[in-house]
Design a protein around this motif. Structure first.
Motif, PDB file in Angstrom:
ATOM      1  N   VAL A  31      -0.011  -6.038 -14.297  1.00  0.00           N
ATOM      2  CA  VAL A  31       0.481  -6.481 -12.997  1.00  0.00           C
ATOM      3  C   VAL A  31      -0.020  -5.542 -11.908  1.00  0.00           C
ATOM      4  O   VAL A  31      -0.500  -5.968 -10.858  1.00  0.00           O
ATOM      5  CB  VAL A  31       2.028  -6.561 -13.005  1.00  0.00           C
ATOM      6  CG1 VAL A  31       2.562  -6.791 -11.600  1.00  0.00           C
ATOM      7  CG2 VAL A  31       2.491  -7.680 -13.932  1.00  0.00           C
TER       8      VAL A  31
ATOM      9  N   LEU B  27      -2.722  -3.686 -12.030  1.00  0.00           N
ATOM     10  CA  LEU B  27      -4.161  -3.889 -11.854  1.00  0.00           C
ATOM     11  C   LEU B  27      -4.433  -5.129 -11.003  1.00  0.00           C
ATOM     12  O   LEU B  27      -5.304  -5.116 -10.134  1.00  0.00           O
ATOM     13  CB  LEU B  27      -4.856  -4.030 -13.216  1.00  0.00           C
ATOM     14  CG  LEU B  27      -5.044  -2.741 -14.026  1.00  0.00           C
ATOM     15  CD1 LEU B  27      -5.472  -3.059 -15.449  1.00  0.00           C
ATOM     16  CD2 LEU B  27      -6.065  -1.824 -13.359  1.00  0.00           C
ATOM     17  N   LEU B  28      -3.664  -6.193 -11.259  1.00  0.00           N
ATOM     18  CA  LEU B  28      -3.851  -7.415 -10.481  1.00  0.00           C
ATOM     19  C   LEU B  28      -3.500  -7.172  -9.014  1.00  0.00           C
ATOM     20  O   LEU B  28      -4.169  -7.686  -8.112  1.00  0.00           O
ATOM     21  CB  LEU B  28      -3.010  -8.555 -11.057  1.00  0.00           C
ATOM     22  CG  LEU B  28      -3.605  -9.217 -12.309  1.00  0.00           C
ATOM     23  CD1 LEU B  28      -2.548  -9.988 -13.086  1.00  0.00           C
ATOM     24  CD2 LEU B  28      -4.750 -10.149 -11.944  1.00  0.00           C
ATOM     25  N   GLU B  29      -2.457  -6.353  -8.786  1.00  0.00           N
ATOM     26  CA  GLU B  29      -2.095  -6.057  -7.394  1.00  0.00           C
ATOM     27  C   GLU B  29      -3.159  -5.156  -6.756  1.00  0.00           C
ATOM     28  O   GLU B  29      -3.493  -5.339  -5.584  1.00  0.00           O
ATOM     29  CB  GLU B  29      -0.706  -5.416  -7.322  1.00  0.00           C
ATOM     30  CG  GLU B  29       0.366  -6.407  -7.750  1.00  0.00           C
ATOM     31  CD  GLU B  29       1.794  -5.997  -7.389  1.00  0.00           C
ATOM     32  OE1 GLU B  29       2.000  -4.846  -6.994  1.00  0.00           O
ATOM     33  OE2 GLU B  29       2.687  -6.848  -7.523  1.00  0.00           O
ATOM     34  N   ASN B  30      -3.691  -4.223  -7.523  1.00  0.00           N
ATOM     35  CA  ASN B  30      -4.753  -3.351  -6.995  1.00  0.00           C
ATOM     36  C   ASN B  30      -6.003  -4.150  -6.668  1.00  0.00           C
ATOM     37  O   ASN B  30      -6.710  -3.855  -5.711  1.00  0.00           O
ATOM     38  CB  ASN B  30      -5.104  -2.249  -7.981  1.00  0.00           C
ATOM     39  CG  ASN B  30      -4.006  -1.215  -8.084  1.00  0.00           C
ATOM     40  OD1 ASN B  30      -3.102  -1.191  -7.267  1.00  0.00           O
ATOM     41  ND2 ASN B  30      -4.064  -0.367  -9.096  1.00  0.00           N
ATOM     42  N   LEU B  31      -6.249  -5.152  -7.495  1.00  0.00           N
ATOM     43  CA  LEU B  31      -7.432  -5.996  -7.297  1.00  0.00           C
ATOM     44  C   LEU B  31      -7.357  -6.682  -5.933  1.00  0.00           C
ATOM     45  O   LEU B  31      -8.348  -6.803  -5.226  1.00  0.00           O
ATOM     46  CB  LEU B  31      -7.473  -7.053  -8.410  1.00  0.00           C
ATOM     47  CG  LEU B  31      -8.760  -7.818  -8.614  1.00  0.00           C
ATOM     48  CD1 LEU B  31      -9.900  -6.882  -8.940  1.00  0.00           C
ATOM     49  CD2 LEU B  31      -8.594  -8.837  -9.734  1.00  0.00           C
TER      50      LEU B  31
END
Ligand SMILES: [Zn+2]
Ligand SMILES: [Zn+2]
Lengths: 272, 150
Positions: free
Chosen positions: B139, B141-145
């Motif tokens: 989650v 990583l997806l937000e960082n993306l």
């Protein structure tokens, strides 16, 4: 022939690789959620065997849970195959103040009855305000607004606040009733935390029972705000405030330093 | 290229163009065996790393039941990166390989239940997980993306 500059081409390539990575990460998340689901089901079976009474009520009440989602699935709004997506939501957490102490001084059957009554009353208000009930964790309740159906960011946030206010109003009566009925020393009070922001919505259900769960920093913040809220109050973040400020009276509650969240968070409070 | 590095003998060189997506520590017993104490690593998308020179691979089964692949230089045995199947799309690169290019400040630590007792917690840690914290990391990583500059 379309002319495209090298810079534009570079950006397109970047966007493409970003999308590819996002797809892979979402797949990873899906398979991890499935794996944990299996573990959770096993744990639930174990809890069942032990006959834990609180677990039992949660399970009974769980039939209320997917009502909202059930409707939208069967009208084809949600693709059950999609395991996770990003959505702007308003997230709500509540719990009973000093519940551990209260439960230690109560007989198990009375505690079960009180909790059952409390959760039923609150669940009715969730459904009335069209919130999506995510889960019960003992005496705490997690609800979100904005998925599977949204009325727009502002209205979603407003509905959530109206629900929270009606819960506090209901508790002002119910909490006192409980004193007599269950012989507890002080009126039962709840505290509430609310935040709005982008979340990852994961769906790891099967055809019998749909399990939605929302995750991410926005969810963690809502939960932390709940912990920091005063008894009988509603503590909201600045991002929720921005969505409802014209419609609801709110008091500045200053900056909070919340455990696990790096920056200070500006907050507002409603004392219904 | 923003970051570059090489193995001990110099047969393998690598580079990647953007900041890492996550800096973390893993205190699991496997990492303790492989890296001495804990793994101090950065996570980046697999597709962003390019390398010259041949790498060998050794694979094990991780705690999740999925495989973890170690890519190392066959000549000097230095591990250049790991690739976990449970986080398909990402690789972990030991922070020491970038020694002078990055001020390592891990925000996440994993498997604290097997962490060495003498090892203090890094001041930059924001989230600690007793286990692998995979869902939370994904989650994150997806937000960082989403926040990543391109
Ligand atoms: Zn080498
Ligand atoms: Zn490890």
């Amino acid at each position: 022939m379309v002319d495209i500059s090298e810079d534009e081409l570079k950006i397109l390539k970047l966007q493409l690789s970003r999308l590819k990575l996002e797809t892979r990460l979402r797949k990873d998340l899906g398979s991890e959620l499935d794996r944990q689901k299996t573990i959770a089901v096993n744990a639930e079976n174990l809890a069942k065997q032990r006959g834990d009474e609180i677990e039992e009520i949660s399970r009974k009440l769980a039939k209320y849970l997917p009502e909202q989602l059930y409707k939208s699935i069967f009208s084809g709004e949600t693709d059950v195959g999609v395991k996770s997506k990003r959505k702007f939501l308003t997230i709500f957490f509540s719990d009973i103040v000093s519940f551990t102490q209260i439960s230690e001084n109560m007989k198990a059957d009375l505690l079960t009855e009180m909790l059952n009554l409390y959760l039923t009353e609150m669940t009715e208000l969730v459904l009335e305000h069209e919130g999506t009930l995510d889960k019960y964790i003992g005496d705490s309740i997690m609800v979100f607004f904005g998925d599977p159906r949204t009325s727009g960011k502002n209205l979603d946030a407003l509905k959530c606040l109206e629900m929270a206010i009606s819960m506090q109003k209901r508790m002002a009566v119910l909490g006192v009733d409980f004193v007599k009925k269950y012989d507890i020393s002080d009126p039962l009070k709840i505290r509430i935390g609310i935040n709005s922001g982008f979340c990852t919505v994961g769906n790891f259900g099967n055809e019998k029972r749909l399990d939605y769960t929302v995750m991410g920093r926005s969810v963690n913040l809502a939960s932390r705000l709940e912990t920091a809220a005063k008894p009988s109050s509603i503590l909201i973040s600045e991002s929720t405030y921005e969505l409802v400020k014209g419609d609801i009276d709110l008091d500045d509650a200053g900056f909070f330093e919340l455990k696990g969240i790096h920056n200070k968070v500006k907050t507002y409070e409603v004392m219904p | 290229m923003k970051y570059t590095g090489n193995c001990l003998c110099g047969n393998v060189t690598f580079q990647f163009p953007y900041d890492p997506m996550m800096q973390f520590q893993c205190h699991c017993t496997v990492c303790q065996k492989v890296f001495g104490t804990s793994l101090n690593a950065i996570a980046l998308p697999e597709d962003e790393l390019s390398h010259e020179g041949e790498l060998d691979v050794f694979s094990i089964s991780g705690g999740s039941g999925k495989k973890l692949h170690y890519y190392f230089c066959p000549q000097c045995s230095i591990i250049v990166y790991n690739k976990p199947d449970v986080l398909d799309g990402m690789i972990y690169l030991p922070a020491g390989l970038l020694a002078d290019q990055i001020e390592f400040s891990p925000t996440v630590e994993l498997w604290t239940k097997s962490k060495a007792k003498w090892l203090p917690q890094a001041g930059s840690i924001k989230a600690s997980f007793e286990d692998n914290g995979t869902v939370e990391r994904l989650v994150e990583l997806l937000e960082n993306l989403d926040q990543r500059e391109t």
